[in-house]
Design a protein around this motif. Structure first.
Motif, mmCIF file in Angstrom:
data_model
loop_
_atom_site.group_PDB
_atom_site.id
_atom_site.type_symbol
_atom_site.label_atom_id
_atom_site.label_comp_id
_atom_site.label_asym_id
_atom_site.label_seq_id
_atom_site.Cartn_x
_atom_site.Cartn_y
_atom_site.Cartn_z
ATOM 1 N N ILE A 95 35.700 65.733 20.857
ATOM 2 C CA ILE A 95 36.228 65.205 22.107
ATOM 3 C C ILE A 95 36.472 63.713 21.916
ATOM 4 C CG2 ILE A 95 33.930 64.768 23.104
ATOM 5 C CD1 ILE A 95 35.121 65.646 25.817
ATOM 6 N N SER A 96 37.495 63.206 22.553
ATOM 7 C CA SER A 96 37.769 61.774 22.428
ATOM 8 C C SER A 96 36.753 60.985 23.253
ATOM 9 C CB SER A 96 39.184 61.456 22.904
ATOM 10 O OG SER A 96 39.258 61.528 24.318
ATOM 11 N N PRO A 97 36.500 59.754 22.872
ATOM 12 C CA PRO A 97 35.573 58.928 23.653
ATOM 13 C C PRO A 97 35.995 58.787 25.115
ATOM 14 C CG PRO A 97 35.883 57.948 21.509
ATOM 15 C CD PRO A 97 36.870 59.077 21.611
ATOM 16 N N SER A 98 37.293 58.658 25.364
ATOM 17 C CA SER A 98 37.774 58.541 26.743
ATOM 18 C C SER A 98 37.569 59.835 27.519
ATOM 19 C CB SER A 98 39.258 58.163 26.768
ATOM 20 O OG SER A 98 39.439 56.878 26.230
ATOM 21 N N ALA A 99 37.851 60.966 26.889
ATOM 22 C CA ALA A 99 37.682 62.258 27.558
ATOM 23 C C ALA A 99 36.212 62.520 27.875
ATOM 24 C CB ALA A 99 38.245 63.384 26.700
ATOM 25 N N ALA A 100 35.329 62.157 26.964
ATOM 26 C CA ALA A 100 33.892 62.332 27.212
ATOM 27 C C ALA A 100 33.468 61.474 28.397
ATOM 28 C CB ALA A 100 33.087 61.972 25.970
ATOM 29 N N ALA A 101 33.951 60.235 28.434
ATOM 30 C CA ALA A 101 33.607 59.350 29.538
ATOM 31 C C ALA A 101 34.048 59.945 30.875
ATOM 32 C CB ALA A 101 34.245 57.976 29.338
ATOM 33 N N ILE A 102 35.254 60.454 30.915
ATOM 34 C CA ILE A 102 35.770 61.055 32.153
ATOM 35 C C ILE A 102 34.900 62.231 32.570
ATOM 36 C CG2 ILE A 102 37.708 62.359 33.111
ATOM 37 C CD1 ILE A 102 39.536 60.474 31.399
ATOM 38 N N GLU A 103 34.491 63.071 31.617
ATOM 39 C CA GLU A 103 33.613 64.201 31.939
ATOM 40 C C GLU A 103 32.284 63.743 32.518
ATOM 41 O OE1 GLU A 103 32.985 67.150 28.940
ATOM 42 O OE2 GLU A 103 35.126 67.540 28.699
ATOM 43 N N MET A 104 31.832 62.542 32.104
ATOM 44 C CA MET A 104 30.560 62.009 32.600
ATOM 45 C C MET A 104 30.732 61.214 33.883
ATOM 46 S SD MET A 104 28.640 60.759 29.149
ATOM 47 C CE MET A 104 30.044 60.298 28.139
ATOM 48 N N GLY A 105 31.974 61.046 34.326
ATOM 49 C CA GLY A 105 32.215 60.267 35.533
ATOM 50 C C GLY A 105 32.258 58.769 35.274
ATOM 51 N N ILE A 106 32.539 58.398 34.041
ATOM 52 C CA ILE A 106 32.641 56.992 33.650
ATOM 53 C C ILE A 106 34.125 56.673 33.458
ATOM 54 C CG2 ILE A 106 32.070 55.295 31.862
ATOM 55 C CD1 ILE A 106 29.545 57.018 31.283
ATOM 56 N N ASN A 107 34.547 55.526 33.974
ATOM 57 C CA ASN A 107 35.938 55.110 33.869
ATOM 58 C C ASN A 107 36.325 54.981 32.405
ATOM 59 O OD1 ASN A 107 38.270 53.352 33.677
ATOM 60 N ND2 ASN A 107 37.967 52.919 35.837
ATOM 61 N N LYS A 108 37.463 55.565 32.038
ATOM 62 C CA LYS A 108 37.863 55.520 30.629
ATOM 63 C C LYS A 108 38.157 54.102 30.167
ATOM 64 C CE LYS A 108 42.770 56.588 31.094
ATOM 65 N NZ LYS A 108 43.833 57.465 30.657
ATOM 66 N N GLY A 109 38.503 53.196 31.073
ATOM 67 C CA GLY A 109 38.707 51.805 30.720
ATOM 68 C C GLY A 109 37.422 51.145 30.256
#
Length: 74
Positions: free
Chosen positions: A15-29
Protein backbone atom coordinates in the motif's frame (compact mmCIF):
# COMPACT_ATOMS: atom_id res chain seq x y z
CA UNK A 1 14.04 7.86 10.44
CA UNK A 2 10.30 7.63 11.15
CA UNK A 3 9.32 7.99 7.51
CA UNK A 4 11.71 5.24 6.44
CA UNK A 5 10.10 2.82 8.89
CA UNK A 6 6.61 3.96 7.85
CA UNK A 7 7.43 3.56 4.15
CA UNK A 8 8.83 0.06 4.73
CA UNK A 9 5.73 -0.97 6.65
CA UNK A 10 3.57 0.30 3.81
CA UNK A 11 5.64 -1.64 1.28
CA UNK A 12 5.20 -4.80 3.34
CA UNK A 13 1.44 -4.37 2.94
CA UNK A 14 1.62 -3.36 -0.72
CA UNK A 15 0.00 0.00 0.00
CA UNK A 16 1.26 3.49 -0.68
CA UNK A 17 2.11 5.70 2.30
CA UNK A 18 -0.65 8.14 1.29
CA UNK A 19 -3.26 5.39 0.92
CA UNK A 20 -2.35 3.95 4.32
CA UNK A 21 -2.69 7.39 5.88
CA UNK A 22 -6.13 7.86 4.36
CA UNK A 23 -7.23 4.45 5.70
CA UNK A 24 -6.11 5.58 9.16
CA UNK A 25 -7.93 8.89 8.88
CA UNK A 26 -4.72 10.90 8.52
CA UNK A 27 -4.49 13.63 5.88
CA UNK A 28 -2.33 12.44 3.00
CA UNK A 29 -0.61 15.84 2.95
CA UNK A 30 0.70 15.03 6.41
CA UNK A 31 2.68 12.15 4.90
CA UNK A 32 4.48 14.63 2.64
CA UNK A 33 5.43 16.68 5.68
CA UNK A 34 6.84 13.59 7.40
CA UNK A 35 8.85 12.78 4.31
CA UNK A 36 10.05 16.22 3.26
CA UNK A 37 10.64 17.81 6.65
CA UNK A 38 11.65 14.69 8.55
CA UNK A 39 9.06 15.30 11.26
CA UNK A 40 7.54 12.70 13.53
CA UNK A 41 3.77 12.43 14.06
CA UNK A 42 2.24 13.51 17.32
CA UNK A 43 1.50 10.82 19.91
CA UNK A 44 -2.14 10.17 18.91
CA UNK A 45 -1.10 9.63 15.28
CA UNK A 46 1.83 7.44 16.30
CA UNK A 47 -0.53 5.24 18.30
CA UNK A 48 -2.94 5.03 15.37
CA UNK A 49 -0.12 4.05 13.00
CA UNK A 50 1.27 1.50 15.44
CA UNK A 51 -2.17 -0.08 15.81
CA UNK A 52 -2.72 -0.12 12.03
CA UNK A 53 0.56 -1.94 11.40
CA UNK A 54 0.45 -3.95 14.63
CA UNK A 55 3.85 -2.69 15.77
CA UNK A 56 5.04 -0.73 18.78
CA UNK A 57 5.49 3.02 18.84
CA UNK A 58 9.12 2.38 19.75
CA UNK A 59 9.54 0.42 16.52
CA UNK A 60 8.07 3.31 14.52
CA UNK A 61 10.55 5.66 16.17
CA UNK A 62 13.50 3.37 15.42
CA UNK A 63 14.06 2.36 19.05
CA UNK A 64 13.44 -1.36 18.43
CA UNK A 65 14.80 -3.62 15.71
CA UNK A 66 11.83 -5.98 15.56
CA UNK A 67 8.28 -4.85 14.86
CA UNK A 68 6.90 -6.05 18.19
CA UNK A 69 3.17 -5.59 18.71
CA UNK A 70 2.19 -2.67 20.93
CA UNK A 71 1.77 -3.24 24.63
CA UNK A 72 -1.48 -2.36 26.38
CA UNK A 73 0.12 0.55 28.23
CA UNK A 74 1.52 2.29 25.08
Amino acid sequence: MFFDVYRDLCKSRNISPSAAAIEMGINKGTVSIWKNKGTVPQTPQLKKIADYFNVSVDYLLGNEEKPAPPKDDE
